[in-house]
Design an enzyme around this catalytic site. Structure first.
Site, short mmCIF file in Angstrom:
data_model
loop_
_atom_site.label_atom_id
_atom_site.label_comp_id
_atom_site.label_asym_id
_atom_site.label_seq_id
_atom_site.Cartn_x
_atom_site.Cartn_y
_atom_site.Cartn_z
N GLY A 31 25.89 32.55 4.70
CA GLY A 31 26.91 32.17 3.74
C GLY A 31 28.23 31.80 4.39
CB SER A 32 31.68 32.04 3.09
OG SER A 32 31.41 31.28 1.93
CB THR A 33 29.96 35.03 7.76
OG1 THR A 33 28.57 34.70 7.75
CG2 THR A 33 30.20 36.21 6.82
#
EC number: 3.4.16.4
Length: 575
Positions: free
Chosen positions: A294-296
């Protein structure tokens, strides 16, 4: 010749014959005796020894496993195992019943087992008993029942270190985790001795040690049992509170690549594995389980942007109206319109639209190159059994949607350990340091040297942006904040793939970061899989766990605070 005279002569001959026969018998006995003594002595001695002299094994105990400070994590304790000689006891069902009663075993089953092995001389009945209990059984004085010295593995931290250490089997052979990875190093070399036994099989005298038992080597791990306990407690609390499917946490020591803590939920008790109903609980999910980050991953999109020379932290990107069409698909910012935002704000607001626009501008080669350099898509090579390399896409033809979604962590997979190693590159000023479970493992002969994979100037700019992500004064969230310390990190939330594609109801919540931001001591990654309830985003679910683990770690490691302002210095002094 008179009859009397004849009878006298016959009597003399009879007497003489008897004497001769007796003499011949004596000579025969003496001859046989001489033959046995002089000619067959070695053979007879060997046969006698075979019936009285026995070779008994000397058990070697397994090496101790300690944490980085010498605290024992796995030790071998002496136990005794009860065994029988079926040849001696198979025809004595009453005695077998006495033995079964003493061991709380089913008598009929034990009788059947002993009698079916009546041709053997050795059969275990009960393994790894406390010595006092085994001695009580021997005290029954049942013919054919004996005890053998063995060792049993004991884990003082039990389920807290279960996934990292693994366990050994009943024969003290490593089966999972580091017990398996370093089995050759840990296991001892058995010895043997000669003993004299009586007809009942009891040792009368020890003759000689043929080969001394060599204990296994000790193993010093990089784990810190205090940090391990802290991480386990905080992760378990979140796992239970969120009613999650599973959870993992990894703590790496910045600069050295040493694993200071690695915990998972659900866990298991290595001393009692018989009650485990879900064998997935045995799996070290932080290493074996893969997920879309995801956004990591937007952190590395930002790195690729700065490396290209086309972007700086202040470069503006238009995200209106909060979504964009890519081919036949859409990329959106979860119903929000951030308008025109900077590259830094792309991370702070976690904008999918801005991330996708950057990736489409750069092309897949630039983004994929950064991801490969920091370790995604390759085995971490920590030596832990079952670790996985993750999946890094390499399409022959890249479609725009594949490039766009890769920029915010979809279309690829990684493990918690791999994600921690990638963020450690940023914490280490662009150096990729190998991951190790051994104390000072990267200082040992043969250890791989750190590699520079990102320029220091690029790292400095990205670190500044990651600090803004968790700084409410710069628009970021405060759920990961640690009082008196600067931190840098990124939240992540990814939908879970179900039977019919992505399920909008299920998410994985993540946070990856390091502390202190300007001089990192540790890198921490939190992954909460499928939390239930209204809160499912990484900033709501995973970031608070990071904050509690990071705060506790700073106290345990005695790290000097780096954000002490005049307003809070009195508060810090009071603490």
């Amino acid at each position: 010749m008179s009859q009397d005279k004849s009878e006298e002569i016959i009597g003399i001959w009879r007497l003489t014959l008897v004497r001769v026969c007796l003499l011949l018998a004596v000579v025969a006995v003496l001859w046989k005796l001489a033959s046995l003594i002089l000619l067959e002595r070695d053979f007879l001695q060997g046969q006698g020894d075979a019936r009285t002299v026995r070779t008994e094994p000397l058990v070697a105990h397994r090496g101790m496993i300690t944490d980085r400070n010498g605290e024992p994590l796995a030790i071998s304790t002496p136990v005794k195992s009860i065994w029988v000689n079926p040849r001696q006891i198979a025809d004595k069902p009453a005695e077998i019943t006495r033995l079964a009663d003493a061991l709380s075993l089913d008598a009929e089953s034990l009788i059947s087992s002993v009698q079916s092995n009546a041709g053997r001389e050795f059969m275990y009945v009960e393994r790894r008993m406390p010595p006092a209990d085994a001695d009580a059984v021997l005290g029954l004085d049942i013919d054919g029942v004996y005890a053998r010295q063995e060792y049993q593995r004991y884990y003082p931290q039990a389920e807290v270190t279960a996934h990292a250490l693994g366990f050994s089997n009943i024969d003290d052979i490593g089966q999972e985790g580091l017990e398996l990875a370093y089995d050759e190093w840990l296991k001892g070399i058995p010895g043997s001795k000669q003993v004299v036994k009586d007809r009942r099989g009891k040792i009368v005298r020890e003759l000689d040690t043929l080969e001394s038992a060599q204990p296994g080597n000790s193993l010093a791990l990089s784990l810190d049992f205090q940090l391990q306990n802290l991480a386990y407690r905080e992760l378990k609390e979140a796992y239970i509170y969120r009613q999650a499917r599973s959870a993992s946490a990894v703590v790496l020591k910045a600069g050295t690549g040493e694993v200071l803590a690695m915990v998972n939920q659900p866990s298991f008790n290595p001393h009692n594995r018989s009650n485990i109903s879900d064998f997935g609980a045995l799996r070290n999910r932080a290493i074996t389980d893969l997920f879309e980050p995801g956004s990591t991953l937007k952190t590395f999109t930002a790195i690729a942007a700065i490396e290209s020379g086309r972007y700086t932290p202040g470069t503006m990107i238009n995200t209106s109206p909060g979504r964009m069409r890519v081919g036949r698909d859409w990329v959106s910012d979860r119903g929000q319109d951030f308008g025109e935002i900077s590259l830094e704000e792309m991370l702070v607001n976690s904008s999918n639209v801005a991330s996708a626009k950057i990736a489409l501008d750069l092309g897949h080669e630039a983004l994929r190159d950064v991801l490969l350099r920091v370790g995604f898509g390759e085995n971490p090579a920590s030596g832990f059994p079952g670790e996985r390399a993750g999946v890094m896409p390499n399409h022959r033809v890249w479609h725009d949607i594949e490039v766009a979604t890769l920029s915010f962590g979809y279309g690829m997979s990684t493990s918690a350990l791999q994600l921690a190693q990638a963020y450690s590159v940023i914490a280490n000023d662009g150096l990729k340091v190998p991951v190790t479970f051994l104390k000072n493992g990267n200082e040992m002969d043969g250890a791989a040297a750190p590699q520079r994979v990102i320029d220091e100037d690029v790292v400095a700019q990205v670190t500044g942006m990651l600090k803004a992500v968790v700084d409410p004064e710069q628009g970021g969230g405060d759920s990961a904040a640690v009082p008196f310390y600067s931190i840098a990190g990124k939240t992540g939330t990814a939908r879970v793939v179900g039977a019919n594609g992505y399920d909008s109801r299920l998410h994985n919540s993540m946070f990856a970061g390091f502390i202190p931001a300007d001089d990192p001591e540790i890198v921490v990654v939190i992954v909460i899989n499928e939390p239930q309830g209204r809160e499912q985003y990484g900033g709501q679910v995973a970031a608070p766990v990071f904050a509690r683990i990071a705060a506790g770690a700073m106290r345990l490691m005695d790290v000097t605070p780096d954000r002490v302002s005049p307003e809070n210095v009195m508060t810090l002094t009071a603490r």
